[in-house]
Design a protein around this motif. Structure first.
Motif, short mmCIF file in Angstrom:
data_model
loop_
_atom_site.label_atom_id
_atom_site.label_comp_id
_atom_site.label_asym_id
_atom_site.label_seq_id
_atom_site.Cartn_x
_atom_site.Cartn_y
_atom_site.Cartn_z
N PHE A 131 -6.05 4.24 -4.86
CA PHE A 131 -4.94 5.19 -5.23
C PHE A 131 -4.96 5.87 -6.47
O PHE A 131 -4.29 6.53 -6.88
CB PHE A 131 -3.55 4.44 -5.30
CG PHE A 131 -3.12 3.69 -3.80
CD1 PHE A 131 -2.91 4.38 -2.64
CD2 PHE A 131 -3.58 2.22 -3.74
CE1 PHE A 131 -2.61 3.80 -1.55
CE2 PHE A 131 -3.24 1.41 -2.49
CZ PHE A 131 -2.72 2.27 -1.51
N ASP A 132 -6.34 5.60 -7.06
CA ASP A 132 -6.69 6.26 -8.23
C ASP A 132 -5.85 5.64 -9.28
O ASP A 132 -5.41 6.30 -10.59
CB ASP A 132 -6.75 7.83 -8.39
CG ASP A 132 -7.55 8.34 -9.45
OD1 ASP A 132 -8.34 7.57 -9.88
OD2 ASP A 132 -7.39 9.55 -9.68
N ASN A 134 0.63 -1.28 0.23
CA ASN A 134 0.13 0.18 -0.12
C ASN A 134 1.01 1.20 0.09
O ASN A 134 0.37 2.23 -0.77
CB ASN A 134 -0.98 -0.10 1.33
CG ASN A 134 -1.93 -1.08 1.16
OD1 ASN A 134 -2.94 -0.92 0.50
ND2 ASN A 134 -1.65 -2.06 1.90
N GLU A 135 1.91 1.17 0.83
CA GLU A 135 2.85 2.68 0.76
C GLU A 135 3.49 2.68 -0.66
O GLU A 135 3.50 4.02 -0.90
CB GLU A 135 3.80 1.98 1.87
CG GLU A 135 3.31 2.26 3.17
CD GLU A 135 4.42 1.53 4.24
OE1 GLU A 135 5.58 1.43 3.76
OE2 GLU A 135 4.15 1.33 5.39
N ASN A 173 0.95 3.86 -2.97
CA ASN A 173 0.53 5.48 -3.11
C ASN A 173 1.75 6.38 -3.57
O ASN A 173 1.45 7.43 -4.34
CB ASN A 173 0.40 5.54 -1.51
CG ASN A 173 0.07 7.24 -1.18
OD1 ASN A 173 -0.90 7.56 -1.46
ND2 ASN A 173 0.75 7.82 -0.32
N LEU A 199 1.54 8.84 -6.75
CA LEU A 199 1.99 10.19 -6.62
C LEU A 199 3.11 10.89 -7.32
O LEU A 199 2.91 12.17 -7.71
CB LEU A 199 2.29 10.73 -5.00
CG LEU A 199 2.62 11.97 -4.46
CD1 LEU A 199 1.38 12.73 -4.53
CD2 LEU A 199 3.38 11.85 -3.08
#
Length: 331
Positions: A201-202, A157-158, A161, A165
């Motif tokens: 996270f789109d 998950n980290e 993301n 980004l």
């Protein structure tokens, strides 16, 4: 549809490469039973289309990183069968100089970045490789493979993301073979459509039939084109199946014979052969020639591994630190 055309040559290369993966892994299983290969060993039989469909899209300059079921990834990326087999024998001529074994295949030359034993440990590393490519201004991508069990790690998950980004050129691929070791996906999560984890996270994400090499090719092509265009990562859940146990010590009693036979009926190697025959791309003589060629490559790899030397004692401290005269190693 794919922007990378699927031609007669594509189908022939798919068959040849998947046959090498299959026969190499079958021989590996035999040698493990003879105790010529030791330690942990995880076979890829049944999942070959996942890697083959990737290789028909990416460039040699693009990198792969995966977990410990890594033999096929290395072979597909261009690491020789000799180097791969020697590595499993623990020989100095192996792709990791005999220091990695079955789970840790590496090749800087072929941009095969491992072979990682820690579940999910390769996921942030894949993003890091992609960050380096973006920082250096290349047009290269990283394909980061993981199993369905690895998506339960916090690092997954980290990393997704951060990758989204920063719009990193990485394709995250979950090779969902239905079982994290012996634990089915149904027993680990209420939300069984793993690809939907990218939605938080789109991130563009999709399920893919991993028993169909054409479907893998098309999905990977779209993801790779997006990454090269600077649009960032993609998360693909490629649904596949392994015919053998999780590792050589796994009798796979957690699944039924009927389930196994159902997936064997969708075998990617047989499906590809059927397509080649249906389209008159090759005749039986060609298949016989490829079979003999692959058998020769695998047999030669065993001979090469058996005849190669083990690493010498002075190799113990090498390849640990970049600095060759690192002052804090004491005899």
């Amino acid at each position: 549809m794919s922007s990378t055309p699927i031609t007669k040559e594509t189908y022939l290369e798919w068959y040849r490469s998947m046959l090498l993966m299959r026969k190499f892994e079958e021989k590996t299983g035999q040698l493990y039973g003879q105790q010529k290969i030791r330690g942990f060993c995880h076979l890829y039989i049944g999942q070959e289309a996942v890697v083959a469909g990737t290789m028909s899209v990416i460039k040699p300059e693009d990198s792969l990183i995966t977990a410990y079921r890594d033999h096929a990834h290395a072979l597909a990326k261009g690491v020789s069968a000799n180097e791969c087999m020697a590595e499993m024998f623990g020989k100095a001529t192996g792709c990791s100089k005999g220091k990695g074994g079955s789970m840790h295949f590496f090749s800087k030359e072929h941009k095969m970045m491992g072979g990682h034993g820690i579940v999910g440990g390769q996921i942030p590393l894949g993003a890091g490789i992609a960050f380096a490519e973006k920082y250096l201004g290349t047009n290269n991508v990283n394909v980061c493979y993981m199993g369905d069990g690895a998506v339960r790690q916090g690092a997954f998950n980290e990393t997704l993301n951060m990758a989204m980004l920063w719009k990193l050129p990485v394709i995250f691929v979950c090779e969902n073979n239905g079982y994290a070791m012996g634990t089915s996906v149904q027993r680990t999560t209420n939300m069984q459509d793993i690809y939907k984890m990218g939605l938080g996270f789109d991130m563009p994400c999709a399920p893919v039939d991993g028993m169909d090499v054409v479907a893998v090719h098309n999905a990977m092509d779209e993801a790779v084109q997006r990454a090269r265009a600077g649009e960032g990562p993609t998360f693909l859940e490629i649904r596949t199946y392994r015919y053998k146990g999780h590792s050589m010590s796994d009798p796979a009693k957690y699944r039924t014979k009927e389930e196994l036979e159902e997936y064997k009926g969708r075998d990617p190697l047989l499906a590809t052969k059927h397509a080649i025959v249906e389209n008159n791309y090759a005749d039986e003589a060609w298949f016989a020639e490829v079979d003999a060629e692959v058998k020769s490559i695998v047999d030669e790899s065993v001979k090469f591994a058996e005849e190669s030397p083990f690493p010498t004692a002075d190799e113990l401290y090498k390849d640990v630190y970049v600095q060759e005269d690192y002052p804090f190693i004491l005899d």
